[in-house]
Design a protein around this motif. Structure first.
Motif, PDB file in Angstrom:
ATOM      1  N   SER A  85      41.936  41.202  23.825  1.00 23.70           N
ATOM      2  CA  SER A  85      42.317  41.994  23.472  1.00 23.70           C
ATOM      3  C   SER A  85      43.570  42.841  23.819  1.00 23.70           C
ATOM      4  O   SER A  85      44.029  43.550  23.434  1.00 23.70           O
ATOM      5  N   VAL A  86      42.987  43.014  25.227  1.00 23.43           N
ATOM      6  CA  VAL A  86      44.826  43.700  26.184  1.00 23.43           C
ATOM      7  C   VAL A  86      45.491  42.914  25.686  1.00 23.43           C
ATOM      8  O   VAL A  86      47.292  43.761  25.221  1.00 23.43           O
ATOM      9  N   THR A  87      45.921  41.804  26.665  1.00 25.06           N
ATOM     10  CA  THR A  87      47.158  41.714  26.732  1.00 25.06           C
ATOM     11  C   THR A  87      48.134  40.952  25.636  1.00 25.06           C
ATOM     12  O   THR A  87      48.945  40.159  25.312  1.00 25.06           O
TER      13      THR A  87
ATOM     14  N   VAL B 206      57.193  57.703  43.602  1.00 18.08           N
ATOM     15  CA  VAL B 206      56.586  56.990  42.546  1.00 18.08           C
ATOM     16  C   VAL B 206      56.496  55.916  43.281  1.00 18.08           C
ATOM     17  O   VAL B 206      57.410  55.125  43.876  1.00 18.08           O
ATOM     18  N   LEU B 207      54.992  54.855  43.094  1.00 16.11           N
ATOM     19  CA  LEU B 207      54.561  53.446  43.481  1.00 16.11           C
ATOM     20  C   LEU B 207      55.504  52.746  42.484  1.00 16.11           C
ATOM     21  O   LEU B 207      54.622  53.019  40.801  1.00 16.11           O
ATOM     22  N   SER B 208      56.369  52.025  42.876  1.00 23.36           N
ATOM     23  CA  SER B 208      57.307  51.411  41.216  1.00 23.36           C
ATOM     24  C   SER B 208      56.759  49.820  41.253  1.00 23.36           C
ATOM     25  O   SER B 208      57.189  48.738  42.541  1.00 23.36           O
ATOM     26  N   PHE B 209      56.026  49.736  40.360  1.00 24.39           N
ATOM     27  CA  PHE B 209      56.060  48.075  40.482  1.00 24.39           C
ATOM     28  C   PHE B 209      56.748  46.947  39.324  1.00 24.39           C
ATOM     29  O   PHE B 209      56.568  47.687  37.988  1.00 24.39           O
TER      30      PHE B 209
ATOM     31  N   SER C 147      49.253  56.619  35.722  1.00 21.61           N
ATOM     32  CA  SER C 147      49.890  55.003  35.509  1.00 21.61           C
ATOM     33  C   SER C 147      50.878  55.496  34.681  1.00 21.61           C
ATOM     34  O   SER C 147      50.410  56.346  33.144  1.00 21.61           O
ATOM     35  N   SER C 148      52.046  54.937  34.482  1.00 23.02           N
ATOM     36  CA  SER C 148      53.099  54.832  33.331  1.00 23.02           C
ATOM     37  C   SER C 148      51.842  53.725  31.927  1.00 23.02           C
ATOM     38  O   SER C 148      52.332  53.987  30.652  1.00 23.02           O
ATOM     39  N   THR C 149      51.034  53.211  32.659  1.00 24.00           N
ATOM     40  CA  THR C 149      50.215  52.567  31.070  1.00 24.00           C
ATOM     41  C   THR C 149      49.345  52.750  31.776  1.00 24.00           C
ATOM     42  O   THR C 149      48.745  52.134  32.345  1.00 24.00           O
ATOM     43  N   ALA C 150      48.065  52.835  30.584  1.00 25.68           N
ATOM     44  CA  ALA C 150      46.663  52.852  30.376  1.00 25.68           C
ATOM     45  C   ALA C 150      46.168  51.377  31.340  1.00 25.68           C
ATOM     46  O   ALA C 150      45.126  51.780  31.770  1.00 25.68           O
ATOM     47  N   LEU C 151      46.845  50.389  30.456  1.00 24.47           N
ATOM     48  CA  LEU C 151      46.474  49.056  31.019  1.00 24.47           C
ATOM     49  C   LEU C 151      46.942  48.233  31.262  1.00 24.47           C
ATOM     50  O   LEU C 151      47.960  47.975  30.471  1.00 24.47           O
ATOM     51  N   PRO C 152      47.538  48.056  32.603  1.00 25.04           N
ATOM     52  CA  PRO C 152      48.310  47.288  33.265  1.00 25.04           C
ATOM     53  C   PRO C 152      48.482  45.841  32.735  1.00 25.04           C
ATOM     54  O   PRO C 152      47.283  45.456  32.583  1.00 25.04           O
ATOM     55  N   VAL C 153      49.008  44.687  32.535  1.00 25.41           N
ATOM     56  CA  VAL C 153      49.480  43.751  32.225  1.00 25.41           C
ATOM     57  C   VAL C 153      50.187  43.190  32.789  1.00 25.41           C
ATOM     58  O   VAL C 153      51.116  42.928  33.257  1.00 25.41           O
ATOM     59  N   GLU C 154      50.147  41.810  33.294  1.00 20.33           N
ATOM     60  CA  GLU C 154      50.605  40.557  34.013  1.00 20.33           C
ATOM     61  C   GLU C 154      51.470  40.618  34.200  1.00 20.33           C
ATOM     62  O   GLU C 154      52.098  40.466  32.014  1.00 20.33           O
ATOM     63  N   GLY C 155      52.992  40.455  34.719  1.00 24.88           N
ATOM     64  CA  GLY C 155      54.085  40.417  33.469  1.00 24.88           C
ATOM     65  C   GLY C 155      54.793  41.057  33.304  1.00 24.88           C
ATOM     66  O   GLY C 155      56.416  41.380  33.902  1.00 24.88           O
ATOM     67  N   GLN C 156      54.620  42.857  33.108  1.00 24.90           N
ATOM     68  CA  GLN C 156      54.959  43.826  32.968  1.00 24.90           C
ATOM     69  C   GLN C 156      55.602  45.016  34.237  1.00 24.90           C
ATOM     70  O   GLN C 156      54.945  44.544  35.181  1.00 24.90           O
ATOM     71  N   SER C 157      56.313  46.122  34.162  1.00 23.18           N
ATOM     72  CA  SER C 157      56.604  46.641  35.261  1.00 23.18           C
ATOM     73  C   SER C 157      54.842  47.845  34.830  1.00 23.18           C
ATOM     74  O   SER C 157      54.838  48.308  34.059  1.00 23.18           O
ATOM     75  N   LEU C 158      54.582  48.236  35.811  1.00 19.45           N
ATOM     76  CA  LEU C 158      54.130  49.403  36.020  1.00 19.45           C
ATOM     77  C   LEU C 158      54.713  51.474  37.152  1.00 19.45           C
ATOM     78  O   LEU C 158      55.299  50.065  38.178  1.00 19.45           O
ATOM     79  N   ASN C 159      54.836  52.021  36.591  1.00 21.84           N
ATOM     80  CA  ASN C 159      54.865  53.068  37.588  1.00 21.84           C
ATOM     81  C   ASN C 159      53.675  53.629  38.460  1.00 21.84           C
ATOM     82  O   ASN C 159      53.463  54.047  37.498  1.00 21.84           O
ATOM     83  N   LEU C 160      52.969  54.171  39.444  1.00 24.53           N
ATOM     84  CA  LEU C 160      51.752  54.826  39.837  1.00 24.53           C
ATOM     85  C   LEU C 160      52.931  55.985  40.187  1.00 24.53           C
ATOM     86  O   LEU C 160      53.815  55.880  41.207  1.00 24.53           O
ATOM     87  N   THR C 161      52.857  57.476  39.316  1.00 24.33           N
ATOM     88  CA  THR C 161      52.892  58.800  39.879  1.00 24.33           C
ATOM     89  C   THR C 161      52.186  59.777  41.107  1.00 24.33           C
ATOM     90  O   THR C 161      51.120  59.243  40.457  1.00 24.33           O
ATOM     91  N   CYS C 162      52.790  60.106  42.474  1.00 24.97           N
ATOM     92  CA  CYS C 162      51.531  61.010  42.869  1.00 24.97           C
ATOM     93  C   CYS C 162      52.045  62.250  42.831  1.00 24.97           C
ATOM     94  O   CYS C 162      53.001  63.207  43.495  1.00 24.97           O
ATOM     95  N   ASP C 163      50.901  63.588  42.294  1.00 24.68           N
ATOM     96  CA  ASP C 163      50.940  64.626  42.522  1.00 24.68           C
ATOM     97  C   ASP C 163      50.101  65.538  42.858  1.00 24.68           C
ATOM     98  O   ASP C 163      48.980  64.988  43.000  1.00 24.68           O
TER      99      ASP C 163
ATOM    100  N   MET D  57      43.356  49.648  40.514  1.00 24.56           N
ATOM    101  CA  MET D  57      44.131  48.816  39.395  1.00 24.56           C
ATOM    102  C   MET D  57      43.675  47.335  39.070  1.00 24.56           C
ATOM    103  O   MET D  57      43.082  47.152  39.558  1.00 24.56           O
ATOM    104  N   ASP D  58      43.437  47.193  37.212  1.00 24.65           N
ATOM    105  CA  ASP D  58      43.157  46.118  37.298  1.00 24.65           C
ATOM    106  C   ASP D  58      43.621  45.775  36.303  1.00 24.65           C
ATOM    107  O   ASP D  58      44.461  45.587  35.267  1.00 24.65           O
ATOM    108  N   VAL D  59      44.707  44.545  37.024  1.00 25.49           N
ATOM    109  CA  VAL D  59      45.598  43.902  36.143  1.00 25.49           C
ATOM    110  C   VAL D  59      44.956  42.746  34.916  1.00 25.49           C
ATOM    111  O   VAL D  59      44.762  41.974  35.006  1.00 25.49           O
ATOM    112  N   ASN D  60      45.603  43.174  33.656  1.00 24.70           N
ATOM    113  CA  ASN D  60      44.807  42.468  32.416  1.00 24.70           C
ATOM    114  C   ASN D  60      46.113  40.995  32.495  1.00 24.70           C
ATOM    115  O   ASN D  60      47.229  41.413  32.414  1.00 24.70           O
ATOM    116  N   TYR D  61      45.270  39.824  32.421  1.00 26.39           N
ATOM    117  CA  TYR D  61      45.769  38.741  32.325  1.00 26.39           C
ATOM    118  C   TYR D  61      44.965  37.833  31.022  1.00 26.39           C
ATOM    119  O   TYR D  61      44.015  37.719  31.439  1.00 26.39           O
ATOM    120  N   GLY D  62      45.808  36.541  30.813  1.00 26.27           N
ATOM    121  CA  GLY D  62      44.869  35.923  30.217  1.00 26.27           C
ATOM    122  C   GLY D  62      45.220  35.462  28.728  1.00 26.27           C
ATOM    123  O   GLY D  62      45.907  36.649  28.394  1.00 26.27           O
TER     124      GLY D  62
END
Length: 613
Positions: free
Chosen positions: A462-464, A359-362, A312-328, A390-395
């Motif tokens: 603490s994440v968002t 690449v799977l891009s959100f 993942s392009s980021t260790a902690l996915p956050v709602e409202g942000q972009s994210l890329n998953l790369t398959c190798d 994937m667990d999207v962090n929000y709130g």
């Protein structure tokens, strides 16, 4: 001129008159040199006066009567006439005996019979042979076959195995003795035979078989296992075949470069990636001096799929942000597929695929994007996959406070706070702007008037790194008893007084019932000789169960659970006249019944059960 000669001349002169009644069958007759021939008439055996046979220009060759045979010189020992039918046998014939023969038959009665026939004497067929320049031929060349034999007037026929040759590519010349095959094919191998015949015999030559060289053609290359893609480290066998006579020699080529080995098989052991390429085989016929190359066969060596990973392009996915998953992955990768929770993913406004599905891009993460994302890597020989959770962090959001808005002094205050948040939010309580607690629940025993005010719950993710809050206003007051409260206290006191009165009444009533019960017992004694039968008589034993008493208001007063232990008293039956006595008191009665009853000398004791309630 003698008489027989005159008769023969006479018969020949009148042959036309008797032609219709010829005694000879239709000819001609055929005979082989050195053989015998029978000129057989059509007459039945009958006495004949004379028989005269003549040959061509020789004239009469035999005259036969009932008394003697006259044979022309040169025919002695070769002729015999049947005197009853007129048939003639001619022995040891030669070609000079060929010609026209006549017969005159003079019966003893009736008219003269005459006839003619022809004799063909031929040399028998023999020594039949086929001559050819060569039996080793090239396809599409020409070959000439000549047939020779001995014998008279031969006739020639050519056969390929058992079938007579009539093909268009064949030319028959020299009276049939020569056959030329134009543009020989591989099917003209034979065996070829020459059949010779004449009127008296026939003969067949020895077979002639051709060896026809042709090819190569239809050069075919096959691979085993029969597949285009092969795993690295496996074994592959290439096989080459061709239609050719004689057998061809093979040369193997890899990407057009000749390889070692001349056989019909080319083995690749423990193949590696560098064995991928174009393979072909060349077939060469040393007889026809021709060669032909097969169609190229593409061999692809692939590595097995391994080490599939999704980052993942980021260790902690956050709602409202972009994210890329790369398959190798390692190995020979052909395609990549993405799935969410087992279902195939497709492009949407928010989801895009790049770099051949690597690449799977959100574009904008949402909490509904939570799930298991699987990248499946596929090749023709293997496949593997990896799943990213994937667990999207929000709130936090939707902060809620549960608790009272108003409370009395001295009571316990409990406030709880909740929020929608991933991960779970941390909570801070503030009272009138001052931090008082760090937890989702706040509790205070025995609140005071100073605890009134604004209670704020702050939720922090603490994440968002977002914080949200909600406020609850609390009023603390003293307790006051109004008119309704006083009325309640009065009624409560009255209820207590009534309850006590009912309880006293119940106890008195119970004692009364007990005394009444003791008076009703009869025929009881302690063994001192006291007789209570005056009070027993025929009275029955009565039981009283006192558990409830009704008060003046109609309500029931329950005395509570009573002791249900049963006690027994011995009753002695006394048949003596009753003596004057007074009934025992209740207490005396209870003392007596607790003692063991004495054993009488007669019928024995009788017992009655007394339950105390």
């Amino acid at each position: 001129m003698d008489l027989l000669t005159l008769l023969h001349v006479f018969s020949v002169a009148f042959v036309g008159l008797t032609k219709g009644n010829s005694p000879l069958p239709a000819g001609p007759l055929n005979a082989a040199v050195g053989g015998n021939v029978l000129f057989k008439t059509k007459l039945d055996p009958t006495p004949l006066q004379s028989i005269i046979w003549g040959f061509g220009t020789v004239g009469t060759i035999i005259t036969s009567t009932s008394t003697e045979d006259t044979i022309t010189p040169g025919y002695e020992g070769r002729l015999t006439v049947n005197t009853s039918t007129g048939s003639l046998e001619l022995r040891n014939v030669s070609t000079d005996d060929s010609g026209i023969y006549t017969v005159t038959i003079i019966p003893q009665t009736g008219r003269v019979l005459t006839g003619t026939t022809t004799l063909n004497v031929q040399v028998p067929v023999s020594n039949v042979k086929i001559n050819t320049s060569s039996t080793d031929l090239m396809e599409f060349s020409s070959v000439r076959l000549s047939c020779s034999s001995s014998g008279s007037t031969p006739s020639f026929h050519w056969f390929n195995d058992s079938s007579e040759v009539t093909a268009d590519r064949v030319q028959i010349t020299d009276g049939g003795s020569t056959m030329t095959i134009v543009s020989v094919t591989r099917y003209d191998q034979g065996p070829f035979m020459c059949f010779v015949s004449n009127l008296v015999s026939n003969g067949t030559s020895d077979p002639v078989t051709f060896t026809i060289s042709y090819g190569p053609e239809n050069v075919t290359l096959q691979v085993s296992p029969p597949q285009k893609y092969h795993p690295e480290g496996s074994d592959v066998t290439l096989s080459c075949s061709a239609v050719s006579e004689p057998t061809v020699e093979f040369t193997w080529l890899f990407n057009g470069v000749p390889q070692s080995g001349k056989g019909a098989e080319f083995r690749l052991m423990n193949i590696q990636m560098n064995h991928s390429g174009s393979y072909s085989c060349e077939a060469f016929n040393s007889k026809t001096m021709r060669n032909e190359t097969s169609q190229p066969l593409l061999i692809s060596v692939l590595k097995n799929i391994s080490d599939v990973s999704v980052t993942s392009s980021t260790a902690l996915p956050v709602e409202g942000q972009s994210l890329n998953l790369t398959c190798d992955a390692s190995g020979s990768v052909f395609t990549k597929e993405w799935m969410k929770d087992g279902s195939n993913l497709i492009s949407t406004d928010n989801i895009m695929f790049y770099d051949n599905n690597t690449v799977l891009s959100f574009k904008n993460l949402r909490r509904k994007d939570n799930g298991r994302y699987t990248c499946r890597v596929i090749s023709p020989i293997s496949n593997d996959s990896f799943t990213y959770v994937m667990d999207v962090n929000y709130g936090p959001e939707n902060i809620k406070i549960n608790g009272p808005n108003k409370i009395y002094v001295g009571k316990t205050l409990k406030l709880s706070c909740s929020a929608e948040s991933t991960p779970t939010a941390t909570y801070t309580w503030k009272h009138n702007g001052k931090v008082i607690h760090h937890s989702s629940e706040y509790t205070k025993d025995s609140v005071e008037l100073s605890d009134s005010g604004e209670y704020i719950c702050e939720a922090t993710n603490s994440v968002t790194e977002k914080t949200d809050s909600n406020m609850r206003r609390l009023e603390v007051t003293r307790w006051k008893c109004g008119p309704g409260c006083i009325a309640g206290i009065v009624f409560g006191c009255l209820a207590i007084i009534l309850l006590v009165a009912a309880l006293v009444l119940a106890i008195v009533k119970k004692k009364y019932l007990m005394e009444k019960f003791s008076k009703g017992t009869s025929n009881r004694t302690e063994g001192e000789g006291q007789d209570n039968t005056a009070y027993g008589g025929s009275q029955e034993l009565n039981y009283a169960d006192v558990r409830f008493f009704r008060n003046r208001n109609g309500g029931n007063v329950e005395l509570g659970q009573q002791n249900e232990v049963s006690e027994y008293a011995a009753v002695r039956v006394n048949n003596k006249p009753p003596a004057t006595s007074s009934p025992p008191t209740y207490n005396a009665h209870m003392e007596r019944v607790k003692r063991p009853a004495p054993q009488p000398d007669y019928d024995g004791p009788q017992y009655a059960q007394v339950r105390r309630n």
